[in-house]
Structure formats: C-alpha cells, structure tokens
Design a protein around this motif. Structure first.
Motif, PDB file in Angstrom:
ATOM      1  N   ALA A  70      -6.489  22.697  10.616  1.00 20.57           N
ATOM      2  CA  ALA A  70      -5.244  22.414   9.904  1.00 20.57           C
ATOM      3  C   ALA A  70      -4.171  21.903  10.850  1.00 20.57           C
ATOM      4  CB  ALA A  70      -4.765  23.674   9.180  1.00 20.57           C
ATOM      5  N   LEU A  71      -4.096  22.485  12.051  1.00 20.90           N
ATOM      6  CA  LEU A  71      -3.105  22.037  13.027  1.00 20.90           C
ATOM      7  C   LEU A  71      -3.346  20.585  13.428  1.00 20.90           C
ATOM      8  CD1 LEU A  71      -2.817  25.206  15.303  1.00 20.90           C
ATOM      9  CD2 LEU A  71      -0.976  24.178  13.940  1.00 20.90           C
ATOM     10  N   LEU A  72      -4.610  20.220  13.653  1.00 21.21           N
ATOM     11  CA  LEU A  72      -4.921  18.842  14.027  1.00 21.21           C
ATOM     12  C   LEU A  72      -4.644  17.882  12.864  1.00 21.21           C
ATOM     13  CD1 LEU A  72      -8.175  19.012  16.178  1.00 21.21           C
ATOM     14  CD2 LEU A  72      -5.858  18.467  16.921  1.00 21.21           C
ATOM     15  N   ASP A  73      -4.968  18.319  11.646  1.00 16.13           N
ATOM     16  CA  ASP A  73      -4.686  17.471  10.475  1.00 16.13           C
ATOM     17  C   ASP A  73      -3.189  17.234  10.328  1.00 16.13           C
ATOM     18  OD1 ASP A  73      -7.357  17.277   9.918  1.00 16.13           O
ATOM     19  OD2 ASP A  73      -7.345  18.797   8.319  1.00 16.13           O
ATOM     20  N   GLN A  74      -2.399  18.298  10.506  1.00 16.04           N
ATOM     21  CA  GLN A  74      -0.948  18.156  10.402  1.00 16.04           C
ATOM     22  C   GLN A  74      -0.399  17.239  11.486  1.00 16.04           C
ATOM     23  OE1 GLN A  74       0.653  22.115  10.449  1.00 16.04           O
ATOM     24  NE2 GLN A  74      -0.429  22.729   8.579  1.00 16.04           N
ATOM     25  N   ALA A  75      -0.944  17.365  12.688  1.00 18.26           N
ATOM     26  CA  ALA A  75      -0.495  16.498  13.778  1.00 18.26           C
ATOM     27  C   ALA A  75      -0.842  15.043  13.485  1.00 18.26           C
ATOM     28  CB  ALA A  75      -1.133  16.940  15.089  1.00 18.26           C
ATOM     29  N   GLY A  76      -2.052  14.828  12.944  1.00 17.59           N
ATOM     30  CA  GLY A  76      -2.447  13.464  12.603  1.00 17.59           C
ATOM     31  C   GLY A  76      -1.576  12.875  11.516  1.00 17.59           C
ATOM     32  N   GLN A  77      -1.247  13.694  10.495  1.00 19.25           N
ATOM     33  CA  GLN A  77      -0.384  13.226   9.422  1.00 19.25           C
ATOM     34  C   GLN A  77       1.010  12.906   9.944  1.00 19.25           C
ATOM     35  OE1 GLN A  77      -1.040  12.392   6.387  1.00 19.25           O
ATOM     36  NE2 GLN A  77       1.084  11.989   5.795  1.00 19.25           N
ATOM     37  N   ALA A  78       1.527  13.759  10.823  1.00 14.84           N
ATOM     38  CA  ALA A  78       2.852  13.513  11.399  1.00 14.84           C
ATOM     39  C   ALA A  78       2.861  12.219  12.195  1.00 14.84           C
ATOM     40  CB  ALA A  78       3.258  14.693  12.287  1.00 14.84           C
ATOM     41  N   ALA A  79       1.796  11.962  12.937  1.00 16.88           N
ATOM     42  CA  ALA A  79       1.719  10.736  13.725  1.00 16.88           C
ATOM     43  C   ALA A  79       1.651   9.511  12.813  1.00 16.88           C
ATOM     44  CB  ALA A  79       0.499  10.778  14.643  1.00 16.88           C
ATOM     45  N   ARG A  80       0.866   9.620  11.712  1.00 12.96           N
ATOM     46  CA  ARG A  80       0.770   8.497  10.778  1.00 12.96           C
ATOM     47  C   ARG A  80       2.121   8.203  10.128  1.00 12.96           C
ATOM     48  NH1 ARG A  80      -4.229  10.941   9.754  1.00 12.96           N
ATOM     49  NH2 ARG A  80      -3.389  12.173   8.035  1.00 12.96           N
ATOM     50  N   GLU A  81       2.824   9.262   9.739  1.00  9.90           N
ATOM     51  CA  GLU A  81       4.128   9.072   9.118  1.00  9.90           C
ATOM     52  C   GLU A  81       5.112   8.426  10.091  1.00  9.90           C
ATOM     53  OE1 GLU A  81       5.480  12.739   7.502  1.00  9.90           O
ATOM     54  OE2 GLU A  81       3.904  12.834   5.966  1.00  9.90           O
ATOM     55  N   ALA A  82       5.054   8.858  11.359  1.00 16.34           N
ATOM     56  CA  ALA A  82       5.948   8.262  12.354  1.00 16.34           C
ATOM     57  C   ALA A  82       5.635   6.783  12.545  1.00 16.34           C
ATOM     58  CB  ALA A  82       5.821   9.014  13.683  1.00 16.34           C
ATOM     59  N   ARG A  83       4.351   6.437  12.579  1.00 19.17           N
ATOM     60  CA  ARG A  83       3.965   5.031  12.733  1.00 19.17           C
ATOM     61  C   ARG A  83       4.421   4.215  11.525  1.00 19.17           C
ATOM     62  NH1 ARG A  83      -0.867   7.276  14.757  1.00 19.17           N
ATOM     63  NH2 ARG A  83      -1.904   6.967  12.738  1.00 19.17           N
ATOM     64  N   GLU A  84       4.262   4.783  10.313  1.00 20.28           N
ATOM     65  CA  GLU A  84       4.659   4.054   9.115  1.00 20.28           C
ATOM     66  C   GLU A  84       6.165   3.787   9.099  1.00 20.28           C
ATOM     67  OE1 GLU A  84       3.184   6.365   5.899  1.00 20.28           O
ATOM     68  OE2 GLU A  84       1.150   5.550   6.014  1.00 20.28           O
ATOM     69  N   VAL A  85       6.940   4.778   9.526  1.00 21.69           N
ATOM     70  CA  VAL A  85       8.382   4.577   9.602  1.00 21.69           C
ATOM     71  C   VAL A  85       8.702   3.472  10.598  1.00 21.69           C
ATOM     72  CG1 VAL A  85      10.564   5.611  10.302  1.00 21.69           C
ATOM     73  CG2 VAL A  85       8.986   6.903   8.869  1.00 21.69           C
ATOM     74  N   ALA A  86       8.057   3.538  11.771  1.00 21.22           N
ATOM     75  CA  ALA A  86       8.312   2.533  12.796  1.00 21.22           C
ATOM     76  C   ALA A  86       7.882   1.141  12.349  1.00 21.22           C
ATOM     77  CB  ALA A  86       7.585   2.912  14.092  1.00 21.22           C
ATOM     78  N   GLN A  87       6.812   1.079  11.538  1.00 26.12           N
ATOM     79  CA  GLN A  87       6.286  -0.212  11.110  1.00 26.12           C
ATOM     80  C   GLN A  87       6.913  -0.705   9.801  1.00 26.12           C
ATOM     81  OE1 GLN A  87       2.110   0.636  10.832  1.00 26.12           O
ATOM     82  NE2 GLN A  87       1.855   0.863  13.050  1.00 26.12           N
ATOM     83  N   GLY A  88       7.844   0.067   9.236  1.00 27.96           N
ATOM     84  CA  GLY A  88       8.473  -0.349   7.986  1.00 27.96           C
ATOM     85  C   GLY A  88       7.615  -0.136   6.768  1.00 27.96           C
ATOM     86  N   LEU A  89       6.630   0.786   6.835  1.00 28.55           N
ATOM     87  CA  LEU A  89       5.721   1.007   5.718  1.00 28.55           C
ATOM     88  C   LEU A  89       6.126   2.203   4.878  1.00 28.55           C
ATOM     89  CD1 LEU A  89       2.314   0.188   7.435  1.00 28.55           C
ATOM     90  CD2 LEU A  89       3.667  -1.234   5.893  1.00 28.55           C
ATOM     91  N   VAL A  90       7.395   2.535   4.885  1.00 29.90           N
ATOM     92  CA  VAL A  90       7.956   3.502   3.949  1.00 29.90           C
ATOM     93  C   VAL A  90       9.158   2.827   3.286  1.00 29.90           C
ATOM     94  CG1 VAL A  90       7.197   5.527   5.234  1.00 29.90           C
ATOM     95  CG2 VAL A  90       9.408   4.531   5.759  1.00 29.90           C
ATOM     96  N   GLY A  91       9.619   3.415   2.210  1.00 30.79           N
ATOM     97  CA  GLY A  91      10.726   2.795   1.487  1.00 30.79           C
ATOM     98  C   GLY A  91      10.233   2.255   0.163  1.00 30.79           C
ATOM     99  N   SER A  92      10.648   1.050  -0.205  1.00 32.40           N
ATOM    100  CA  SER A  92      10.261   0.507  -1.506  1.00 32.40           C
ATOM    101  C   SER A  92      10.170  -1.010  -1.451  1.00 32.40           C
ATOM    102  CB  SER A  92      11.273   0.922  -2.583  1.00 32.40           C
ATOM    103  OG  SER A  92      12.543   0.372  -2.307  1.00 32.40           O
TER     104      SER A  92
END
Length: 296
Positions: A70-92
């Motif tokens: 679970a800890l590794l999954d959460q870390a992976g999800q956090a990293a993906r979310e950070a990348r998406e924010v940096a890449q502009g893949l959040v929002g609308s």
C-alpha cells in the motif's frame, strides 16, 4: 525506511530466495541482505527467518506485506499526480460537439481518454457547427466536433467519421417498407431540415441532392438539431434526409431507408487551433486519432 527497502522486501517476500530476488532486482545478494537488515532495524522486528531450509516470512513479515504494498502504491500514485500537474494533465478541457457525434465516435473517444487521464475533466457543450467555430476562434472552446467544410485558416482537423445520408420517414408512410428509395420518390413530401443558420453546408447539400433528383423540396420545418428533425418525422409530420448514424437514436415511429444513389458523405471533423499548445489538448487528440483517420 526508504522506498527501496520496501521494493526489496516485497520481491524477497514473493521469491523467498535471496538469489532469485537479487536477480529480479538486478543487484547482488550482499546489498539485498543489507537493505533487508536495515528495514528490519527500522521496523523493529524480524521480517524473515533464515535457515538451512531457506527463507520464510515471520508473522511480522506477513503482516507487513500488505502495508508495504500500500505504501508503494500510494507513493506511485503521488508521483503520477505530481507529473500530471507538471505536464498540465489536470484541470479541464472545453469541448464542443454537434449532436450526431454522440452516435458516431464521441462516446468511444471519451471512454478511451477517461481511462488514460481520469484527473482531466471534460466539459461538453452541445452546439451547432457555426457556434463552435465562433467559440473556437475566441478560445472559449479547446476543440470541437463539427460538420462543416468551411474551416478557417490557422486550424487543424482530423476526420472522425464519414457516413451517408438516408431517408427518414414516419413508420406509417407508404414508402417506409422499401428496401431502397430514390430521392425522386420524396417529391411533394413536406420536408424537415436542420436550418441553414445552424448548418449551412449540409442545408445546401440536401437542397443540391434534391435538385439533382429533379425537384425542389417543400421545406415546412427548420430545426436546430438533427435529433429534433427525426423526432418530428417520427410524429408523422414530414420526411427528411438525415445522417445514417441517427438510426442508433432508437426513436420509435421513425424509419430509415437507404437511398439508391450515392450521396456526398456527412463528415465529422475534430477541429482545434493549430497554435494552441496545451498538454491536455494534445492528450485528448491522441484519443481522437486512435479512433479516426487524419484528413489527407
């Protein structure tokens, strides 16, 4: 405790063999043993027993497996979310569409995109092609699904679908049971059409098809949406020429009959400003291109 320790622990918990685990991790056994010892020291309990019969998980180790995963999954999800924010893949994204796309292409594109980019919200706005062009020009839309050949300069497009026109008749109409129909057979019928203001290209195209068949249609009803045209025909108030995809609407009372001549296709294009540089838009266009073929 480091994420490296958790990865090493989970691989060893699966293999229960230091040699195989080290091989999977592309390291040698001594660093693996050292990392496991460091993890056990951090946890404060032995996680494995080591004896002549091999390696076994202790009770503490068995309990630690789901927590480590679970800890590794959460870390992976956090990293993906950070990348998406940096890449502009959040929002609308603001997406315009003409109604017939709901029956030919748009649902498949939306499903594929949502599966790949669940954090990017899509705001869908049903609009006429002419209204979409205005909002695209003023950047109130990021892209649109339009039915028009009048594409302004500075725009790119992808052909999403191409379909023929068919005759739409009330179920009780004398011609409704024909397997194929000539356009000339519709002479004298009251016509329902999408208005010229909403879709000038296809309004003119239908008039041209009727002229080629030797008559000028009696246009009794002009509406803003193709689905409204079919609904009116289903009530027995007229006949129409409509894109074939509208057969999927399932409106009771309307019958669709193929024409005995080939008609110019009813094309749907995805349209966007060429200069618009937006990561979310680029990602959505990947889903569009996976479904469609580029315009040559």
């Amino acid at each position: 405790m480091e994420f490296r320790h958790l990865r090493y622990f989970l691989v060893l918990a699966e293999e229960l063999h230091f040699g195989r685990a080290a091989q999977r991790l592309s390291i040698t056994q001594p660093p693996l043993s050292l990392n496991i010892q460091q993890l056990e020291a951090s946890v404060g309990a032995p996680l494995f027993t080591r004896n002549s019969r091999g390696v076994q998980l202790t009770a503490a180790g068995q309990a630690f497996v789901p927590a480590a995963r679970a800890l590794l999954d959460q870390a992976g999800q956090a990293a993906r979310e950070a990348r998406e924010v940096a890449q502009g893949l959040v929002g609308s994204l603001q997406i315009g569409f003409a109604g017939t796309v709901l029956y030919r292409g748009l649902p498949q594109i939306l499903k594929a995109f949502a599966a790949a980019h669940p954090r990017l919200r899509l705001v869908l706005r049903e609009m006429s092609s002419s209204d979409q062009l205005i909002d695209l020009m003023h950047e109130r839309l990021d892209l649109g699904f339009v039915h028009t050949t009048r594409v302004p300069a500075g725009f790119s497009q992808v052909l999403v679908s191409s379909q023929p026109f068919v005759a739409c008749l009330p179920m009780a109409h004398a011609l409704a049971r024909r397997k194929r129909l000539s356009l000339a057979a519709l002479q004298g019928e009251p016509f329902a059409m999408v208005s010229r203001a909403v879709s000038p290209d296809y309004h003119e195209r239908i008039l041209g098809l009727c002229a080629d068949a030797g008559f000028s249609p009696e246009i009794r009803y002009e509406l803003r949406h193709w689905l409204s045209v079919v609904s009116l025909v289903a009530q027995g108030l007229g006949a129409a020429l409509v894109p074939a995809a509208l057969q999927q609407a399932g409106l009771p009372g309307a019958v669709f009959v193929p024409l005995d001549v080939e008609t110019p296709p009813y094309d749907t294009h995805c349209l966007w400003k060429t200069e618009r540089d937006q990561a979310g838009l680029a990602a959505f266009l990947e889903a569009v291109r996976a479904f469609a073929q580029p315009v040559q």
